[in-house]
Scaffold this active site. Structure first.
Site, PDB file in Angstrom:
ATOM      1  N   CYS A 141       0.849  -1.183   0.000  1.00 35.59           N
ATOM      2  CA  CYS A 141       0.000   0.000   0.000  1.00 35.59           C
ATOM      3  C   CYS A 141       0.886   1.234   0.000  1.00 35.59           C
ATOM      4  O   CYS A 141       2.118   1.140   0.041  1.00 35.59           O
ATOM      5  CB  CYS A 141      -0.932   0.002   1.217  1.00 35.59           C
ATOM      6  N   LYS A 142       0.268   2.394  -0.043  1.00 33.06           N
ATOM      7  CA  LYS A 142       1.007   3.640  -0.011  1.00 33.06           C
ATOM      8  C   LYS A 142       1.578   3.881   1.386  1.00 33.06           C
ATOM      9  O   LYS A 142       1.060   3.395   2.380  1.00 33.06           O
ATOM     10  CB  LYS A 142       0.097   4.804  -0.410  1.00 33.06           C
TER      11      LYS A 142
END
EC number: 3.1.3.78
Length: 284
Positions: free
Chosen positions: A140-141
């Site tokens: 994910c970010k």
């Protein structure tokens, strides 16, 4: 003739029917041909088989590789064709070894035992790896605060907490000198680079001096000051001896000067007896 007929087989072997023979085998194991002659009904025994090659001698009989009752040689993984110098990593889930030969260009590899992904490279810029409690590896970010597991039997929401975007400044490394305490002989870090080289050991909580220069200088100063005050007190006593009988405040002046001299000499003795801690090496 009767004896020859008794030695003939009961069933005759067929011969080629195109020759017009009667298909019976006469005495001697031969059939009659078209010209009245006898032809052999079957090849002799062993004629149709190939003779064994004579170029190879028979193998000599020796001791077998494994004697009866003896264990076979142990298996060595180094002799296995699958083993060698192939790069291996440990699975982050089941701790099994994973062969990553030919997969070094990938970011993650799949374990053949637990079928879970294990990263072999850092996440791409701006991304990070998160492993769900169900062992699913997610990406994910960096700024993500909540992510959901995509597995249908999990669907868990993972809270990552607040993340402040921006480059994180690395924590400064402590600068200082490691010294050996003069009291307990333990090593501690001294970070105060000042003229006052006193340090308190975090182990025994006692004060010592880093090196001998500072306590020696303080000892000399206090001793000289105490000696000067002692001489002053002596001269003051002899000079005001007659006036002290008349003025009682002179005794108070004597006591004050003598007290200062005693304090200075006592302080000089304190610095002379102070323990010294010796530096070991630079921490940085």
């Amino acid at each position: 003739m009767a004896a020859d007929g008794e030695r003939s087989p009961l069933l005759s072997e067929p011969i080629d029917g195109g020759a017009g023979g009667n298909g019976l085998v006469g005495p001697g194991g031969s059939g009659a041909g078209p010209g009245g002659g006898l032809t052999p009904s079957a090849p002799p025994y062993g004629a149709g088989k190939h003779a064994p090659p004579q170029a190879f001698p028979p193998f000599p009989e020796g001791h077998p590789a494994v004697l009866p009752g003896e264990d076979p040689p142990p298996y060595s993984p180094l002799t296995s064709p699958d083993s060698g110098s192939a790069p291996m990593i440990t699975c982050r889930v089941c701790q099994s070894l994973i062969n990553v030969e030919g997969k070094m260009h990938q970011h993650v590899v799949k374990c053949g035992v637990c079928n879970e992904a294990t990263p072999i490279k850092n996440a791409p810029p701006g991304k990070k790896y998160v492993r769900c409690p169900c062992n699913c590896l997610l990406i994910c970010k960096v700024t993500s605060q909540r992510i959901a597991c995509p597995r249908p039997y999990c669907k868990r929401i993972i809270n990552l907490g607040p993340v402040h975007p921006g480059p994180l400044s690395p924590e400064p490394q402590p600068m200082g000198v490691r010294v050996i305490c003069g009291h307990c002989k333990n090593t501690f870090l001294w970070t105060e680079f000042t003229d006052r080289t006193l340090a308190r050991c975090p182990h025994c909580r006692k004060v010592s001096s880093i090196g001998r220069r500072y306590p020696r200088k303080r000892c000399i100063c206090c001793f000289l000051l105490g000696l000067l005050l002692a001489v002053t007190a002596t001269g003051l006593a002899f000079g005001t001896w007659k006036h002290a009988r008349r003025y009682g405040g002179i005794y108070a002046a004597w006591a004050f000067v003598i007290l200062l001299a005693v304090l200075c000499l006592g302080r000089a003795l304190y610095w002379a007896c102070m323990k010294v801690s010796h530096p070991v090496q630079n921490f940085s």
